[in-house]
Write an enzyme that holds these catalytic residues in place. Structure first.
Site, PDB file in Angstrom:
ATOM      1  N   GLY A 140      42.643  34.677  39.313  1.00 18.14           N
ATOM      2  CA  GLY A 140      43.592  35.794  39.397  1.00 18.14           C
ATOM      3  C   GLY A 140      44.944  35.454  38.796  1.00 18.14           C
ATOM      4  N   GLN A 141      45.858  36.429  38.858  1.00 15.91           N
ATOM      5  CA  GLN A 141      47.161  36.278  38.206  1.00 15.91           C
ATOM      6  C   GLN A 141      47.896  35.030  38.690  1.00 15.91           C
ATOM      7  OE1 GLN A 141      50.263  38.921  39.389  1.00 15.91           O
ATOM      8  NE2 GLN A 141      51.478  38.609  37.534  1.00 15.91           N
TER       9      GLN A 141
ATOM     10  N   ARG B 114      33.720  36.568  41.005  1.00 12.75           N
ATOM     11  CA  ARG B 114      32.765  36.910  39.953  1.00 12.75           C
ATOM     12  C   ARG B 114      33.269  36.547  38.556  1.00 12.75           C
ATOM     13  NH1 ARG B 114      30.187  41.897  42.674  1.00 12.75           N
ATOM     14  NH2 ARG B 114      32.236  42.824  42.597  1.00 12.75           N
TER      15      ARG B 114
ATOM     16  N   ASP C 134      32.372  33.775  47.797  1.00 11.85           N
ATOM     17  CA  ASP C 134      32.728  35.129  48.224  1.00 11.85           C
ATOM     18  C   ASP C 134      33.377  34.944  49.593  1.00 11.85           C
ATOM     19  OD1 ASP C 134      32.835  37.618  49.349  1.00 11.85           O
ATOM     20  OD2 ASP C 134      30.753  38.161  48.897  1.00 11.85           O
TER      21      ASP C 134
ATOM     22  N   TYR D 256      46.554  47.748  52.171  1.00 11.92           N
ATOM     23  CA  TYR D 256      46.981  46.397  51.758  1.00 11.92           C
ATOM     24  C   TYR D 256      48.085  45.886  52.693  1.00 11.92           C
ATOM     25  CZ  TYR D 256      49.100  42.872  48.588  1.00 11.92           C
ATOM     26  OH  TYR D 256      49.620  41.738  48.022  1.00 11.92           O
TER      27      TYR D 256
ATOM     28  N   LYS E  14      48.214  42.761  55.322  1.00 11.26           N
ATOM     29  CA  LYS E  14      49.213  41.687  55.184  1.00 11.26           C
ATOM     30  C   LYS E  14      49.934  41.438  56.514  1.00 11.26           C
ATOM     31  CE  LYS E  14      48.186  40.244  51.365  1.00 11.26           C
ATOM     32  NZ  LYS E  14      47.668  38.867  51.260  1.00 11.26           N
TER      33      LYS E  14
HETATM   34  C1  AKB Z   1      51.113  44.725  44.534  1.00 11.89           C
HETATM   35  O1  AKB Z   1      51.804  45.403  43.764  1.00 11.89           O
HETATM   36  O2  AKB Z   1      50.219  45.183  45.252  1.00 11.89           O
HETATM   37  C2  AKB Z   1      51.403  43.234  44.631  1.00 11.89           C
HETATM   38  C3  AKB Z   1      52.331  42.926  45.753  1.00 11.89           C
HETATM   39  C4  AKB Z   1      53.747  43.324  45.676  1.00 11.89           C
HETATM   40  O3  AKB Z   1      51.931  42.347  46.714  1.00 11.89           O
HETATM   41  N1  AKB Z   1      51.929  42.764  43.400  1.00 11.89           N
END
Ligand code: AKB
Length: 325
Positions: free
Chosen positions: A16-17, A41, A58, A148, A152
């Site tokens: 990933g990034q 993957r 995974d 998300y 978190k």
């Molecule tokens: C996103 O934009 O979802 C992420 C973050 C700020 O956690 N780059």
């Protein structure tokens, strides 16, 4: 097998990034053989593949983590695998599975093997519309409106629970948007701030999916890597916080970023077509108070907006000239 006295590190999300650059930085510091890169993957790029071990796991299937951890004798994990904010709104069940069940699996594997240390990032997405948006404090309201963000906040609490309940040394920061020149981000709300450089370099124009005045906290990748490694190297006795450090470098809006890019590419044109990601961005802070990170482990960024833009355009411009963009 683990060598006596040598740290054996595993990185999840290594393609990933952030994971891709973090893995290479850790390999430079600890030796290629001592840093196991893992992905779900995506095939690793040649540099990642050839500089040390690579395995597929995974995170939502605990046995796949266990087999790699036991094969290499891993004692330290950087858990970077995650579904980000925009993809999380399109696939909330997947976001929960990867971000919560995946984290729980990683924590349990680490607890059972009494690992030395674990890094798990949080994000500015832990905040929500009721949080003060300017100079957002370390201790504040955490009521995110995205899946998300929910994962978190739950992740921060879970990590701190493992620290206090089981003595597992878990550490983490609330990353702002990360800007980088090597691996493109995927599925985030701050991704525009990376895409814009590729489009400016290749085509001289970009259509931004956020409104021009949307100010968000951001950071350049070298600072992100520095923060991650410095927090993991910090003296535990100095830390009052563990999994939830606010972290900041600079903040800007798309129009401010465009103006900075135009200093290097005067003909660059940007248009604005806000989409569903605008609502996510509007629920996040504009600027962050990171004084706890500065006081407890000496955090200080190296890059401001002009330095980041100059470095990004130099790197991408060179790759473009060589036909590698
Ligand atoms: C996103 O934009 O979802 C992420 C973050 C700020 O956690 N780059």
């Amino acid at each position: 097998m683990s060598k006596i006295g040598t740290k054996i590190i595993l990185v999840t999300g290594a393609c990933g990034q952030i994971g891709s650059e973090l893995t290479l930085a850790l390999r430079a510091q600890y030796g290629g053989d001592n840093v196991v890169a893992t992905g779900h993957r995506t095939e690793p790029d040649p540099e990642l593949r050839d500089s040390g071990p690579f395995a597929f796991i995974d995170v939502s299937r605990r046995e796949t983590i266990e087999s790699v951890v036991d094969r290499y004798g891993v004692d330290t994990i950087y858990h970077m695998a995650a579904i980000l904010s925009a993809t999380g709104e399109q696939k909330p069940q997947l976001a929960w599975d990867v971000n919560i069940n995946g984290l729980y699996n990683v924590l349990e594997v680490a607890r059972e093997r009494q690992m030395v240390r674990l890094f798990c990032p949080s994000s500015i997405a832990a905040f929500g519309p009721e949080t003060p948006r300017d100079n957002t404090p370390q201790e504040t309201i955490l009521r995110p409106k995205t899946m998300y963000g929910v994962t978190k906040v739950a992740g921060e609490l879970l990590c701190d629970y493992y620290f206090h309940r089981f003595g597992l040394d878990v550490r983490g920061v609330r990353y702002p948007g990360i800007i980088s020149s090597e691996t493109l981000p995927g599925g985030g709300t701050t991704d525009y701030a990376v895409e814009i450089f590729y489009e400016a370099t290749k085509h001289g124009r970009y259509t931004c999916f956020l409104r021009e005045d949307t100010v968000l906290p951001m950071m350049y990748m070298p600072d992100c890597i520095k923060a991650t490694i410095d927090l993991m190297d910090a003296d535990l006795a100095q830390l009052k916080h563990h999994s939830d450090f606010n972290l900041a470098a600079f903040s800007f809006s798309p129009v401010e970023l465009v103006a900075e890019i135009q200093k290097h590419i005067p003909d660059f044109v940007c248009e604005y077509e806000p989409d569903f990601r605008q609502e996510i961005a509007d629920s996040w802070p504009r600027t962050i108070d990171d004084s706890a990170a500065r006081e407890e482990w000496g955090w200080e960024p190296d890059y401001d907006l002009p330095a980041m833009v100059a470095d990004m355009l130099e790197k991408l411009g060179q790759r473009h000239a060589e036909g590698r963009l």
